[in-house]
Design an enzyme around this catalytic site. Structure first.
Site, mmCIF file in Angstrom:
data_model
loop_
_atom_site.group_PDB
_atom_site.id
_atom_site.type_symbol
_atom_site.label_atom_id
_atom_site.label_comp_id
_atom_site.label_asym_id
_atom_site.label_seq_id
_atom_site.Cartn_x
_atom_site.Cartn_y
_atom_site.Cartn_z
ATOM 1 N N ASP A 158 0.836 -1.195 0.000
ATOM 2 C CA ASP A 158 0.000 0.000 0.000
ATOM 3 C C ASP A 158 0.881 1.259 0.000
ATOM 4 O O ASP A 158 2.105 1.149 0.064
ATOM 5 C CB ASP A 158 -0.906 -0.064 1.253
ATOM 6 C CG ASP A 158 -2.267 0.532 0.994
ATOM 7 O OD1 ASP A 158 -2.382 1.354 0.071
ATOM 8 O OD2 ASP A 158 -3.210 0.199 1.730
ATOM 9 N N ASP A 219 -10.901 2.554 -2.983
ATOM 10 C CA ASP A 219 -11.284 1.294 -2.325
ATOM 11 C C ASP A 219 -12.731 0.937 -2.617
ATOM 12 O O ASP A 219 -13.619 1.804 -2.586
ATOM 13 C CB ASP A 219 -11.174 1.443 -0.799
ATOM 14 C CG ASP A 219 -9.742 1.554 -0.338
ATOM 15 O OD1 ASP A 219 -8.832 1.571 -1.184
ATOM 16 O OD2 ASP A 219 -9.546 1.632 0.890
HETATM 17 C C1 GLA Z 1 -6.048 1.211 1.846
HETATM 18 C C2 GLA Z 1 -6.181 0.167 0.754
HETATM 19 C C3 GLA Z 1 -7.221 -0.859 1.145
HETATM 20 C C4 GLA Z 1 -6.817 -1.518 2.456
HETATM 21 C C5 GLA Z 1 -6.634 -0.453 3.536
HETATM 22 C C6 GLA Z 1 -6.046 -1.044 4.803
HETATM 23 O O1 GLA Z 1 -7.185 1.980 1.982
HETATM 24 O O2 GLA Z 1 -6.525 0.757 -0.473
HETATM 25 O O3 GLA Z 1 -7.366 -1.843 0.138
HETATM 26 O O4 GLA Z 1 -5.648 -2.263 2.274
HETATM 27 O O5 GLA Z 1 -5.750 0.578 3.096
HETATM 28 O O6 GLA Z 1 -5.850 -0.109 5.799
#
Ligand code: GLA
Length: 426
Positions: A158, A219
């Protein structure tokens, strides 16, 4: 002079070597914790659902015992909130000792013993998005080595808590560090999701060289609005995104949320169909222990999976956007076949959409059609013959289409049928 040439050749050779780990020639499939289980670390009050080794063992059991693994769903992926808030004395990441008392290697063994692969989550930056220790530039090598020692098979990296220049250095460095471990580790980069811009200011050529898949956008959430938002963004940017994908390098529109609370059955079929057309990684984020049979049937649909997993690895695109709310998506497949998705954005009633294969740019000839969700072959179709599909509101009709001459050809039908292992197709 010779030395210079050899040197240059070596640089080039090692560079190209480093860029191809040979993994994920078709989009990876499996299960990922985040959308459904988030950062639930309350194992006292919620022991079945908190992020702990119990949850991952449970899901590994389900993948192995309920027919998922045989269909290709082999990755079981940990997301955020697995780590202890502190690194160990040697500066290595370590799992939370209460929630992962056996450690990650033991969990990896459990997963491997069931013919599955284990994925883990890290973040290029000071902290993960959930506030756990991140991988700053100086920690890239040690973290790659730790994951390899644990026998992890995939890393999602990430990008919270880092700036553009750190990301520009860090994502390629992690690619090199993973390769240097000697262990094949699939590499999922969230880098483009942090670059943004319209059109996205992302070097997709570079991404394809260093990552196996990448999160492009926001997300996913457990709602139709979220799925639709992602589909819209991907479609709007398809001229940039579509050519970036191919065997070993995939755009990732995020997890499948089928089987949770937000999507109707029609919307679930739509997500499955559109993710298959987009050659998207198929990571379910749901509770495999309590999945209802409708969701299971959609996620285990062999024709949809086969389309998603087509060996050519060409991402599909939206062909048409009609003013009546109908959209047509198309993806070329191996053996001169293709997939069509008729998608309705309408909110009134099933819409009877009339078209012909000719109108959808098919060359003259006779075609055999298989309806993916009805799970049955349709009558032979000439390119010029008009046909009508009835598409439910926020639903799809999905077809696998092959020239009838090719269909009779043994090589072609065995490819499709063998992969699907379904007598219904014969
Ligand atoms: C980000 C990512 C998600 C997830 C969260 C975890 O938002 O895009 O897919 O992994 O972090 O905290």
């Amino acid at each position: 002079m010779l030395q210079v040439l050899v040197g240059l050749w070596l640089v080039f050779f090692t560079a190209t070597q480093a860029l191809d780990n040979g993994l994920m020639r078709t989009p990876p499939m499996g299960w990922l914790a985040w959308e459904r289980f988030r950062c639930d670390i309350d194992c006292e009050d919620d022991p079945q659902n908190c992020i702990s080794e119990v949850l991952f063992r449970d899901m590994a059991d389900r993948l192995a015992e309920d027919g998922w693994r045989e269909l290709g769903y082999v990755y079981i992926n940990i997301d955020d909130c697995w780590a202890s808030k502190e690194r160990d004395e040697q500066g290595r990441l370590q799992p939370d000792p209460k929630r992962f008392p056996g450690g990650i290697s033991k969990l990896a063994r459990y997963v491997h013993d069931r013919g599955l692969k284990l994925g883990i989550y890290g973040d290029l930056g000071t902290y993960t998005c959930g506030g756990y220790p991140g991988t700053t530039l100086d920690k890239i090598e040690i973290d790659a080595q730790t994951f390899a020692e644990w026998e992890v098979d995939m890393l999602k990296l990430d990008g919270c808590y880092s700036n553009a220049s750190e990301q520009e250095q860090g994502y390629p460095l992690m690619s090199k560090a993973l390769n240097a471990t000697g262990r094949p580790i699939g590499y999922s980069c969230s880098w483009p999701a942090y670059q943004g811009g319209l059109p996205p200011k992302v070097n997709y050529t570079l991404l394809g060289e260093i990552c196996n898949l990448w999160r492009n956008y926001d997300d996913i959430e457990d709602s139709w609005a979220s799925v639709l938002g992602i589909v819209d963004w991907f479609t709007k940017n398809q001229d940039i995104l579509q050519p970036a994908a191919g065997p070993g390098r995939w755009n990732d529109p995020d997890m499948l949320v089928i089987g949770n609370f937000g999507l109707s059955m029609d919307q679930s079929r739509s997500q499955m169909a559109l993710w298959a057309i987009m050659a998207a990684p198929l990571f379910m984020s749901n509770d495999l222990r309590t999945l209802n049979s409708g969701a299971r049937a959609i996620l285990q649909n062999k024709a949809a999976i086969s389309i998603n997993q087509d060996v050519l690895g060409i991402q599909g695109r939206r062909l048409l956007k009609e003013s009546n709310g109908i959209e047509v998506f198309w993806r070329p497949l191996s053996n001169k076949a293709s997939a069509l998705v008729f998608f309705s954005r309408r909110t009134d009633m099933p819409y009877r959409y009339q078209t012909s294969l000719q109108a959808l740019n098919y060359t003259a000839g006779t075609y055999k059609v298989y309806d993916v969700f009805m799970e049955k072959p349709m009558p032979m179709l000439k390119d010029s013959t008009p046909f009508v599909v009835s598409i439910n509101p926020s639903g799809v009709v999905m077809w696998y289409v092959a020239p009838s001459a090719e269909w009779k050809n043994e090589a072609m039908s065995s490819h499709f049928n063998e992969k699907l292992k379904s007598p219904k197709f014969l």
